[in-house]
Design a protein around this motif. Sequence first.
Motif, PDB file in Angstrom:
ATOM      1  N   GLY A 169      17.429  -3.225 -27.968  1.00 54.55           N
ATOM      2  CA  GLY A 169      16.800  -2.013 -28.492  1.00 54.55           C
ATOM      3  C   GLY A 169      17.761  -0.822 -28.370  1.00 54.55           C
ATOM      4  O   GLY A 169      18.692  -0.692 -29.155  1.00 54.55           O
ATOM      5  N   LYS A 170      17.559  -0.033 -27.441  1.00 50.69           N
ATOM      6  CA  LYS A 170      18.384   1.150 -27.210  1.00 50.69           C
ATOM      7  C   LYS A 170      19.487   0.814 -26.225  1.00 50.69           C
ATOM      8  O   LYS A 170      19.245   0.184 -25.197  1.00 50.69           O
ATOM      9  CB  LYS A 170      17.510   2.298 -26.701  1.00 50.69           C
ATOM     10  N   VAL A 171      20.712   1.262 -26.551  1.00 50.14           N
ATOM     11  CA  VAL A 171      21.867   0.981 -25.695  1.00 50.14           C
ATOM     12  C   VAL A 171      22.353   2.289 -25.079  1.00 50.14           C
ATOM     13  O   VAL A 171      22.667   3.244 -25.818  1.00 50.14           O
ATOM     14  CB  VAL A 171      22.998   0.297 -26.488  1.00 50.14           C
ATOM     15  N   ASP A 172      22.404   2.319 -23.796  1.00 48.87           N
ATOM     16  CA  ASP A 172      22.964   3.470 -23.063  1.00 48.87           C
ATOM     17  C   ASP A 172      24.164   3.008 -22.254  1.00 48.87           C
ATOM     18  O   ASP A 172      24.474   1.800 -22.175  1.00 48.87           O
ATOM     19  CB  ASP A 172      21.919   4.090 -22.146  1.00 48.87           C
ATOM     20  N   ALA A 173      24.804   3.969 -21.642  1.00 48.60           N
ATOM     21  CA  ALA A 173      25.996   3.629 -20.855  1.00 48.60           C
ATOM     22  C   ALA A 173      25.654   2.798 -19.642  1.00 48.60           C
ATOM     23  O   ALA A 173      26.417   1.935 -19.231  1.00 48.60           O
ATOM     24  CB  ALA A 173      26.735   4.903 -20.426  1.00 48.60           C
ATOM     25  N   GLY A 174      24.475   3.029 -19.058  1.00 42.64           N
ATOM     26  CA  GLY A 174      24.118   2.319 -17.830  1.00 42.64           C
ATOM     27  C   GLY A 174      23.087   1.235 -18.031  1.00 42.64           C
ATOM     28  O   GLY A 174      23.174   0.158 -17.437  1.00 42.64           O
ATOM     29  N   VAL A 175      22.081   1.508 -18.850  1.00 44.17           N
ATOM     30  CA  VAL A 175      20.956   0.588 -19.006  1.00 44.17           C
ATOM     31  C   VAL A 175      20.725   0.351 -20.503  1.00 44.17           C
ATOM     32  O   VAL A 175      20.758   1.280 -21.316  1.00 44.17           O
ATOM     33  CB  VAL A 175      19.689   1.133 -18.330  1.00 44.17           C
TER      34      VAL A 175
END
Length: 387
Positions: free
Chosen positions: A8-14
């Motif tokens: 789904g959503k990609v972030d730097a940490g999670v």
Amino acid sequence: MLVSLTVGKVDAGVTVLLTPDKRLIEFPSILLPPNISSGSIVDIAVSQNTEKESIEEQKFRALQDRIYQSFGASEPATPILRCRNATQTSVVLEWDPIELATADLISLSLYRNGQKAGNIPRPLQMHSTKISGLAVDTEYTFHLVLRTTAGTRMSEKVTVRTHKMTDLSGITITTGILPGAIKENLNKAVERIGAKIVDGVRIDTTHFVTTEGRGTSWEKAVESNIPVVRPEWVDACEKNGRILGVTKFYLDAMRPGPPSEDTISPPPVPIKDVPPAPAADTTKPQEEPKNGDAEGDKPKTEAEEDQDKAADDEPEQKAKTPSHPDEQKMRLEDKEEQKVALRPSTSNHEGEAAEKEEKAEGDSKEDSADEKPSGTPDGASFQEVEL
């Protein structure tokens, strides 16, 4: 087990992953492939590693064993109290070294007859104590109470009875510098009375016997307030069959013995003052003055001279009694004339005062022929001063 998840959503940490039944899972981005983006599908395989689990469990059990062996296997030991020595008025108690295991010490207290007598100072270093000031032939009960972070421990009660005055078994002697013969006799006397001799000054040493006040043992006995006595004290106790006081047997005390020639005699008793001899009888005729005395001394007619000498002449005049009535009458007339001379004179009575003065001078010259001229206590005569 293989699981397919949609990114789904990609972030730097999670990164948010979606399951087929639309559940959200937060997954660390670092564990995913670097080129994924939103909408990508990833497969994750899940399985149980039993071999690894057994290894970790063994490590955990070993840690628990070490903790138990270090902190739970041993506990603080209960103190063991015993009596080391007893005398007529004191008791020496000792105990084994305190074992705390892994606990911390809070206090070590001594109880006497069920009441707290005090805390033991430095309990990890001290293993004995002395209780003084007890009553003769009296029973006492002592016990220790050890308080630690792991709990409280109490020792067994020890019953001690102080000795009678005739029981000399509690005497513990440390010897100092003694001649060979005296030391041998001392050992025999100590053995006969049931006492004991120990090497070195200890807490249970009751007396220090020596003939010379020097040495390290003597210094330690003095610092510990142990009585330093002569060997005669042991002989006196044996002779009387009871323990005696040490006041007369101190090393620096005077030894009784026969008086010697060098003995200093007591100072003589001061002799009281002898009362003065009674005044000589003045009724005897007075001696004639020596040649030149009458001529050298002039009569005292000045009022100032009479006032200065009044205090000295009055006692002498009271002690002396005139030899003739005529002489007494003449002196009374002289006194009256002198009183007149003391009065302030006026211009009208100057002639009369001069005549009376001349008459007084004539009378005094006649008296000087019969009487010895008076003077000062040191023999000096007054000088005539004109009015």
